[in-house]
Design a protein around this motif. Sequence first.
Motif, PDB file in Angstrom:
ATOM      1  N   GLN A 133       0.834  -1.194   0.000  1.00 41.76           N
ATOM      2  CA  GLN A 133       0.000   0.000   0.000  1.00 41.76           C
ATOM      3  C   GLN A 133       0.871   1.247   0.000  1.00 41.76           C
ATOM      4  N   LEU A 134       0.540   2.186  -0.881  1.00 43.28           N
ATOM      5  CA  LEU A 134       1.196   3.492  -0.934  1.00 43.28           C
ATOM      6  C   LEU A 134       0.149   4.548  -0.628  1.00 43.28           C
ATOM      7  N   ASN A 135       0.514   5.527   0.138  1.00 48.04           N
ATOM      8  CA  ASN A 135      -0.364   6.671   0.389  1.00 48.04           C
ATOM      9  C   ASN A 135       0.231   7.864  -0.330  1.00 48.04           C
ATOM     10  N   VAL A 136      -0.531   8.418  -1.228  1.00 50.73           N
ATOM     11  CA  VAL A 136      -0.049   9.522  -2.049  1.00 50.73           C
ATOM     12  C   VAL A 136      -0.985  10.704  -1.863  1.00 50.73           C
ATOM     13  N   ARG A 137      -0.411  11.876  -1.667  1.00 48.56           N
ATOM     14  CA  ARG A 137      -1.220  13.087  -1.521  1.00 48.56           C
ATOM     15  C   ARG A 137      -1.115  13.894  -2.807  1.00 48.56           C
ATOM     16  N   VAL A 138      -2.271  14.231  -3.357  1.00 42.31           N
ATOM     17  CA  VAL A 138      -2.341  15.065  -4.558  1.00 42.31           C
ATOM     18  C   VAL A 138      -3.432  16.099  -4.352  1.00 42.31           C
ATOM     19  N   ASP A 139      -3.401  17.155  -5.151  1.00 39.00           N
ATOM     20  CA  ASP A 139      -4.471  18.157  -5.029  1.00 39.00           C
ATOM     21  C   ASP A 139      -5.775  17.568  -5.564  1.00 39.00           C
ATOM     22  N   GLU A 140      -6.873  18.214  -5.235  1.00 34.91           N
ATOM     23  CA  GLU A 140      -8.192  17.674  -5.596  1.00 34.91           C
ATOM     24  C   GLU A 140      -8.387  17.562  -7.101  1.00 34.91           C
ATOM     25  N   ALA A 141      -7.849  18.502  -7.860  1.00 35.65           N
ATOM     26  CA  ALA A 141      -7.997  18.436  -9.318  1.00 35.65           C
ATOM     27  C   ALA A 141      -7.306  17.194  -9.880  1.00 35.65           C
ATOM     28  N   THR A 142      -6.126  16.875  -9.368  1.00 33.75           N
ATOM     29  CA  THR A 142      -5.406  15.683  -9.823  1.00 33.75           C
ATOM     30  C   THR A 142      -6.149  14.424  -9.426  1.00 33.75           C
ATOM     31  N   ALA A 143      -6.671  14.405  -8.212  1.00 34.31           N
ATOM     32  CA  ALA A 143      -7.433  13.249  -7.741  1.00 34.31           C
ATOM     33  C   ALA A 143      -8.677  13.038  -8.601  1.00 34.31           C
ATOM     34  N   GLU A 144      -9.366  14.116  -8.917  1.00 31.24           N
ATOM     35  CA  GLU A 144     -10.569  14.001  -9.749  1.00 31.24           C
ATOM     36  C   GLU A 144     -10.220  13.538 -11.158  1.00 31.24           C
ATOM     37  N   ALA A 145      -9.116  14.036 -11.709  1.00 33.82           N
ATOM     38  CA  ALA A 145      -8.681  13.598 -13.032  1.00 33.82           C
ATOM     39  C   ALA A 145      -8.374  12.101 -13.016  1.00 33.82           C
ATOM     40  N   ALA A 146      -7.719  11.623 -11.973  1.00 39.75           N
ATOM     41  CA  ALA A 146      -7.414  10.194 -11.864  1.00 39.75           C
ATOM     42  C   ALA A 146      -8.699   9.379 -11.778  1.00 39.75           C
ATOM     43  N   ARG A 147      -9.650   9.854 -10.987  1.00 31.98           N
ATOM     44  CA  ARG A 147     -10.945   9.141 -10.877  1.00 31.98           C
ATOM     45  C   ARG A 147     -11.651   9.064 -12.220  1.00 31.98           C
ATOM     46  N   GLN A 148     -11.695  10.196 -12.923  1.00 34.51           N
ATOM     47  CA  GLN A 148     -12.381  10.236 -14.216  1.00 34.51           C
ATOM     48  C   GLN A 148     -11.694   9.354 -15.254  1.00 34.51           C
ATOM     49  N   ARG A 149     -10.377   9.398 -15.326  1.00 39.41           N
ATOM     50  CA  ARG A 149      -9.643   8.566 -16.289  1.00 39.41           C
ATOM     51  C   ARG A 149      -9.841   7.088 -15.986  1.00 39.41           C
ATOM     52  N   ALA A 150      -9.793   6.736 -14.713  1.00 40.25           N
ATOM     53  CA  ALA A 150      -9.993   5.339 -14.331  1.00 40.25           C
ATOM     54  C   ALA A 150     -11.408   4.890 -14.705  1.00 40.25           C
ATOM     55  N   LEU A 151     -12.383   5.726 -14.433  1.00 39.79           N
ATOM     56  CA  LEU A 151     -13.772   5.405 -14.769  1.00 39.79           C
ATOM     57  C   LEU A 151     -13.935   5.232 -16.277  1.00 39.79           C
ATOM     58  N   GLN A 152     -13.350   6.116 -17.057  1.00 30.62           N
ATOM     59  CA  GLN A 152     -13.419   6.019 -18.513  1.00 30.62           C
ATOM     60  C   GLN A 152     -12.823   4.715 -19.028  1.00 30.62           C
ATOM     61  N   ARG A 153     -11.815   4.218 -18.337  1.00 30.42           N
ATOM     62  CA  ARG A 153     -11.152   2.981 -18.746  1.00 30.42           C
ATOM     63  C   ARG A 153     -11.744   1.740 -18.091  1.00 30.42           C
ATOM     64  N   GLY A 154     -12.741   1.950 -17.221  1.00 26.18           N
ATOM     65  CA  GLY A 154     -13.409   0.824 -16.576  1.00 26.18           C
ATOM     66  C   GLY A 154     -12.532   0.105 -15.560  1.00 26.18           C
ATOM     67  N   MET A 155     -11.726   0.858 -14.829  1.00 25.44           N
ATOM     68  CA  MET A 155     -10.847   0.245 -13.832  1.00 25.44           C
ATOM     69  C   MET A 155     -10.829   1.090 -12.573  1.00 25.44           C
ATOM     70  N   SER A 156     -10.309   0.516 -11.522  1.00 25.47           N
ATOM     71  CA  SER A 156     -10.185   1.247 -10.264  1.00 25.47           C
ATOM     72  C   SER A 156      -9.069   2.280 -10.379  1.00 25.47           C
ATOM     73  N   VAL A 157      -9.108   3.263  -9.487  1.00 20.75           N
ATOM     74  CA  VAL A 157      -8.054   4.258  -9.449  1.00 20.75           C
ATOM     75  C   VAL A 157      -6.726   3.574  -9.132  1.00 20.75           C
ATOM     76  N   ASN A 158      -6.743   2.611  -8.211  1.00 20.40           N
ATOM     77  CA  ASN A 158      -5.510   1.882  -7.896  1.00 20.40           C
ATOM     78  C   ASN A 158      -4.909   1.239  -9.139  1.00 20.40           C
ATOM     79  N   ARG A 159      -5.760   0.550  -9.886  1.00 22.49           N
ATOM     80  CA  ARG A 159      -5.281  -0.125 -11.098  1.00 22.49           C
ATOM     81  C   ARG A 159      -4.782   0.887 -12.135  1.00 22.49           C
TER      82      ARG A 159
END
Length: 90
Positions: A5-31
């Motif tokens: 497990q890694l804990n990474v801190r990013v700003d909210e815009a980066t976190a939201e971009a990661a969530r959206q990209r993961a969703l678009q690709r049909g995978m979890s943010v971790n993956r």
Amino acid sequence: MPKTQLNVRVDEATAEAARQRALQRGMSVNRYIEELVRQDAGEVGQTFVEAAADFMKQYESVFAEEFGPERDGPRREGTRHEGTRHEGTR
């Protein structure tokens, strides 16, 4: 394969971009993050390095002609040319 497990801190815009990209690709943010790291550390990086080396090899003579003996320092005033050499002019 065991997971770490890694804990990474990013700003909210980066976190939201990661969530959206993961969703678009049909995978979890971790993956999604895991795939990005694998790509960056692996084949994509190697492909870039190989392409850059091929480019330099292909255009080596052009660079040598343009930047030849003065490549270690700034060009002297009056030695710049725009692809055409004029004999006797500086």
